[in-house]
Design a protein around this motif. Structure first.
Motif, mmCIF file in Angstrom:
data_model
loop_
_atom_site.group_PDB
_atom_site.id
_atom_site.type_symbol
_atom_site.label_atom_id
_atom_site.label_comp_id
_atom_site.label_asym_id
_atom_site.label_seq_id
_atom_site.Cartn_x
_atom_site.Cartn_y
_atom_site.Cartn_z
ATOM 1 N N VAL A 230 57.883 85.976 -74.344
ATOM 2 C CA VAL A 230 57.628 87.211 -73.468
ATOM 3 C C VAL A 230 58.863 87.818 -73.106
ATOM 4 C CG1 VAL A 230 56.900 87.916 -71.573
ATOM 5 C CG2 VAL A 230 55.365 86.313 -72.766
ATOM 6 N N ILE A 231 59.873 86.944 -72.952
ATOM 7 C CA ILE A 231 61.165 87.446 -72.348
ATOM 8 C C ILE A 231 61.844 88.303 -73.612
ATOM 9 C CG2 ILE A 231 63.515 86.965 -71.721
ATOM 10 C CD1 ILE A 231 62.260 84.770 -70.220
ATOM 11 N N VAL A 232 61.887 87.762 -74.549
ATOM 12 C CA VAL A 232 62.584 88.391 -75.905
ATOM 13 C C VAL A 232 61.833 89.532 -76.286
ATOM 14 C CG1 VAL A 232 63.258 88.317 -78.266
ATOM 15 C CG2 VAL A 232 63.580 86.433 -76.440
ATOM 16 N N HIS A 233 60.384 89.532 -76.158
ATOM 17 C CA HIS A 233 59.574 90.660 -76.722
ATOM 18 C C HIS A 233 59.514 91.985 -75.655
ATOM 19 C CE1 HIS A 233 56.672 92.138 -79.777
ATOM 20 N NE2 HIS A 233 55.880 92.302 -78.765
ATOM 21 N N GLY A 234 60.102 91.661 -74.554
ATOM 22 C CA GLY A 234 59.802 92.475 -73.428
ATOM 23 C C GLY A 234 60.191 93.848 -73.569
ATOM 24 N N ALA A 235 61.401 94.097 -74.581
ATOM 25 C CA ALA A 235 62.049 95.333 -74.710
ATOM 26 C C ALA A 235 60.985 96.264 -75.560
ATOM 27 C CB ALA A 235 63.332 95.077 -75.575
ATOM 28 N N SER A 236 60.143 95.693 -76.494
ATOM 29 C CA SER A 236 59.233 96.527 -77.293
ATOM 30 C C SER A 236 57.939 96.485 -77.163
ATOM 31 C CB SER A 236 59.704 96.109 -78.877
ATOM 32 O OG SER A 236 59.160 94.723 -78.931
ATOM 33 N N GLY A 237 57.657 95.681 -76.273
ATOM 34 C CA GLY A 237 56.097 95.733 -76.066
ATOM 35 C C GLY A 237 55.955 95.242 -74.563
ATOM 36 N N ALA A 238 54.536 94.731 -74.271
ATOM 37 C CA ALA A 238 54.323 94.163 -72.918
ATOM 38 C C ALA A 238 55.062 93.016 -72.699
ATOM 39 C CB ALA A 238 52.640 93.794 -73.058
ATOM 40 N N GLY A 239 55.336 92.673 -71.451
ATOM 41 C CA GLY A 239 56.192 91.394 -71.163
ATOM 42 C C GLY A 239 57.465 92.030 -70.517
ATOM 43 N N GLY A 240 58.347 91.067 -70.212
ATOM 44 C CA GLY A 240 59.683 91.368 -69.847
ATOM 45 C C GLY A 240 60.188 89.817 -69.035
ATOM 46 N N GLY A 241 61.415 90.311 -68.307
ATOM 47 C CA GLY A 241 62.148 89.234 -67.990
ATOM 48 C C GLY A 241 61.361 88.564 -66.748
ATOM 49 N N PHE A 242 60.531 89.279 -65.799
ATOM 50 C CA PHE A 242 59.981 88.944 -64.834
ATOM 51 C C PHE A 242 58.595 88.067 -65.182
ATOM 52 C CE2 PHE A 242 56.702 89.395 -61.346
ATOM 53 C CZ PHE A 242 57.411 88.872 -60.379
ATOM 54 N N GLN A 243 57.883 88.582 -66.113
ATOM 55 C CA GLN A 243 56.617 87.977 -66.422
ATOM 56 C C GLN A 243 57.028 86.680 -66.994
ATOM 57 O OE1 GLN A 243 57.077 91.245 -66.744
ATOM 58 N NE2 GLN A 243 55.069 92.370 -66.568
ATOM 59 N N LEU B 133 73.851 96.877 -81.044
ATOM 60 C CA LEU B 133 74.238 96.105 -79.892
ATOM 61 C C LEU B 133 73.393 96.150 -78.675
ATOM 62 C CD1 LEU B 133 76.511 94.001 -79.366
ATOM 63 C CD2 LEU B 133 77.863 95.719 -78.410
ATOM 64 N N HIS B 134 73.017 97.367 -78.439
ATOM 65 C CA HIS B 134 72.324 97.567 -77.231
ATOM 66 C C HIS B 134 70.898 96.515 -77.162
ATOM 67 C CE1 HIS B 134 70.092 100.301 -79.871
ATOM 68 N NE2 HIS B 134 68.753 100.188 -79.092
ATOM 69 N N GLY B 135 70.282 96.178 -78.155
ATOM 70 C CA GLY B 135 68.899 95.525 -78.330
ATOM 71 C C GLY B 135 69.529 94.057 -77.687
ATOM 72 N N LEU B 136 70.661 93.478 -78.256
ATOM 73 C CA LEU B 136 71.130 92.096 -77.563
ATOM 74 C C LEU B 136 71.573 92.132 -76.343
ATOM 75 C CD1 LEU B 136 72.073 89.328 -78.935
ATOM 76 C CD2 LEU B 136 74.271 90.072 -78.854
ATOM 77 N N LEU B 137 72.021 93.591 -75.805
ATOM 78 C CA LEU B 137 72.335 93.524 -74.407
ATOM 79 C C LEU B 137 70.926 93.400 -73.493
ATOM 80 C CD1 LEU B 137 75.265 95.853 -74.611
ATOM 81 C CD2 LEU B 137 75.537 93.470 -74.040
ATOM 82 N N ILE B 138 70.292 94.167 -73.722
ATOM 83 C CA ILE B 138 68.606 94.328 -73.254
ATOM 84 C C ILE B 138 68.097 92.922 -73.316
ATOM 85 C CG2 ILE B 138 66.511 95.026 -73.266
ATOM 86 C CD1 ILE B 138 67.429 97.637 -74.663
ATOM 87 N N ASP B 139 68.261 92.213 -74.418
ATOM 88 C CA ASP B 139 67.699 90.695 -74.299
ATOM 89 C C ASP B 139 68.345 89.890 -73.259
ATOM 90 O OD1 ASP B 139 65.707 91.200 -75.858
ATOM 91 O OD2 ASP B 139 66.671 90.553 -77.750
#
Lengths: 144, 81
Positions: free
Chosen positions: A25-38, A108-114
């Motif tokens: 969920v954390i890694v997938h958060g940038a492109s779909g549902a989810g994110g760091g909080f969830q 690189l921005h994808g890695l930084l978002i993760d």
């Protein structure tokens, strides 16, 4: 309930999958549902399941008050550090494109978002676990 | 068809919300609140707000229920008023 072999075995089997799902969920958060909080909350929920199945005495040695506080500070440090790094590369706060164009590394921005999402997840997981463990401790002992 | 399911879910949600504030046993109220949160999750997902639905499922049905149960275990189970 502590001696119930079904609860212990099922939670022993499912806790690794819950934690793996929270990382997804954390890694997938940038492109779909989810994110760091969830993801962080799901990770904390796996510790709650551990608490319910094995009792407070079973996990007190594994999760310490100092460890949760260090993890909470580390997550905020990662988040703020990457945000300030963007200012260092003459961009806005958390403007990842500034680092990407300065270093010339594509995507690189994808890695930084993760990384930022991982920081949020670590903080949420540590704080939620700390709150739940402090609530569950009926005697009011200070964990060490 | 989806409208019928929507109305049924909304009806259940209102019933759960009313039951959670009227029931005297606080542990029962907590469990009813978890059911309310679960119905709310389905409704959020049906309204294409998947992120909000995910947060509702994890925080609403997961963390708050455990927090309330832990708080009830440290205080009294009966409602005062």
């Amino acid at each position: 309930m502590r001696e119930n072999v079904v609860i212990r075995t099922v939670s022993r089997l499912s806790i690794p999958f819950i934690q793996l799902f929270s990382l997804y969920v954390i890694v997938h958060g940038a492109s779909g549902a989810g994110g760091g909080f969830q993801g962080g909350v799901v990770f904390a929920a796996s510790f709650i399941l551990m608490l319910i199945a094995f009792g407070l005495s079973g996990i007190r040695g594994r999760i310490s008050e100092k460890g949760t506080m260090v993890l909470a500070a580390t997550g905020v440090f990662i988040y703020a550090g990457i945000g300030l790094l963007c200012i260092l590369f003459s961009g806005n706060y958390l403007a990842y494109a500034a680092i990407e164009s300065a270093l010339g590394i594509p995507h690189l921005h994808g890695l930084l978002i993760d990384l930022v999402e991982a920081g949020i997840g670590i903080t949420v997981m540590a704080v939620m676990t700390s709150i739940i463990l402090d609530f569950a401790d009926k005697e009011g002992n200070i964990r060490d | 068809m989806i409208l019928v399911i929507d109305f049924a879910l909304l009806l259940f949600m209102i019933i759960c919300a009313l039951a959670a504030i009227t029931v005297k046993d606080l542990l029962h109220a907590t469990i009813i609140l978890a059911a309310y949160s679960l119905i709310m999750t389905v409704l959020w997902a049906e309204m294409n707000a998947v992120d909000v639905a995910f947060t509702e499922a994890t925080v609403g049905a997961g963390i708050t229920t455990v927090l309330f149960v832990a708080a009830i275990a440290r205080t009294r189970r009966r409602s005062g008023d």
